[in-house]
Scaffold this active site. Structure first.
Site, PDB file in Angstrom:
ATOM      1  N   CYS A 146     -29.917  14.534   3.388  1.00  0.00           N
ATOM      2  CA  CYS A 146     -29.139  14.883   4.578  1.00  0.00           C
ATOM      3  C   CYS A 146     -28.659  13.613   5.285  1.00  0.00           C
ATOM      4  O   CYS A 146     -29.452  12.866   5.857  1.00  0.00           O
ATOM      5  CB  CYS A 146     -30.018  15.734   5.500  1.00  0.00           C
ATOM      6  N   CYS A 155     -29.449  13.208   8.959  1.00  0.00           N
ATOM      7  CA  CYS A 155     -30.880  12.929   9.133  1.00  0.00           C
ATOM      8  C   CYS A 155     -31.148  11.432   9.077  1.00  0.00           C
ATOM      9  O   CYS A 155     -31.981  10.898   9.808  1.00  0.00           O
ATOM     10  CB  CYS A 155     -31.709  13.637   8.062  1.00  0.00           C
TER      11      CYS A 155
END
Length: 282
Positions: free
Chosen positions: A175, A178
């Protein structure tokens, strides 16, 4: 204003293994206010289900289903008069109604021994942010289940952190947003850890992969693998990153999905405000 970054996801239950997989989707598909919503998540079951109908795995707090009296563990048999064999049957039937319509849900409750009927008034389908806030904010944070420590110190339960402010981050190595959030959380842990802040990260990926990534990213806070997805499901996580802010009493005070660079100062201010609150006395 910079667009918030997120990987929206569908939580898929693998019936055979009981595992959870986060599948990336379009993050902009937030809410559909013309679409009716009941507010239950249904367990995926294998070819030999434990009983008739489908089992309710979760009921969103404040949803039409909760207001109608449905509980986790109920087995839905019929919705709007249509028999239910799988979760998709519930979705299909509800989608044929309009927001504001009432619908009968026939179900079995463990120990009751007979069919019961709940009448729910369908609401507009909320955005992911709205749904998580409904479900979590103002309630005690659920404890984590079936997690394995991958890096640092990860406490056995949320109750063991009573008296500390907790930032619980759901993330993944794949991600991109993230990866932007991680160093910011690490900085918060460095600056406020001694004052009572605990930053924790949870990923549904393999423990060894998570540990290796945490080492490469120099993540100086507790990281755990939620390989079977039980904790992610308990918190209702459907997008990454998802950050849950928990106060000293163990009550969820905020939920944020995705990364908004304009929100950094607000998160810092919230952490400082929660750290200034008195510790619970019992």
């Amino acid at each position: 204003m910079p667009r918030r970054l997120a990987f929206a996801a569908i939580l898929v239950l693998a019936a055979a293994a009981g595992s959870a997989v986060l599948v990336p989707a379009d993050a902009r598909a937030q809410g559909n206010f013309d679409r009716p919503w009941l507010g239950i998540a249904m367990d995926a079951e294998g070819p030999h289900p434990a009983g008739p109908g489908v089992r309710v795995g979760h009921v969103v707090r404040g949803s039409p289903a909760e207001k109608a009296g449905l509980h986790e563990g109920d087995r839905v048999l019929r919705v709007g008069g249509n028999p239910v064999m799988r979760g998709a049957d519930v979705v299909q039937t509800v989608s044929g109604y309009a927001v504001g319509d009432s619908i009968d849900v026939v179900f079995l409750r463990a120990g009751a021994g007979k069919e019961q009927t709940a009448r729910a008034t369908l609401a507009a389908f909320p955005s992911q942010d709205q749904m998580m806030r409904m479900d979590l904010v103002g309630s005690f944070a659920p404890t984590w289940k079936d997690v394995e420590v991958a890096s640092g110190s990860f406490p056995p339960s949320i109750s063991s952190l009573r008296g500390r402010v907790v930032l619980l981050d759901f993330w993944a190595t794949w991600c991109a947003p993230c990866r932007v959030v991680i160093p910011k959380l690490d900085d918060l842990q460095s600056r406020y850890g001694a004052q009572g802040l605990s930053v924790l990260g949870v990923s549904t990926e393999d423990t060894q992969d998570v540990a290796l990534f945490a080492h490469r990213m120099a993540m100086h806070y507790g990281i755990a693998s939620d390989r079977h997805g039980q904790t992610s499901r308990t918190y209702g996580v459907v997008s990454l990153p998802t950050l849950v802010v928990i106060d000293k009493r163990g009550v969820v005070r905020d939920v944020s999905i995705g990364y908004d660079p304009t929100a950094d100062a607000r998160l810092d201010a919230m952490v400082r405000s929660l750290l200034a609150e008195p510790a619970p006395t019992n």
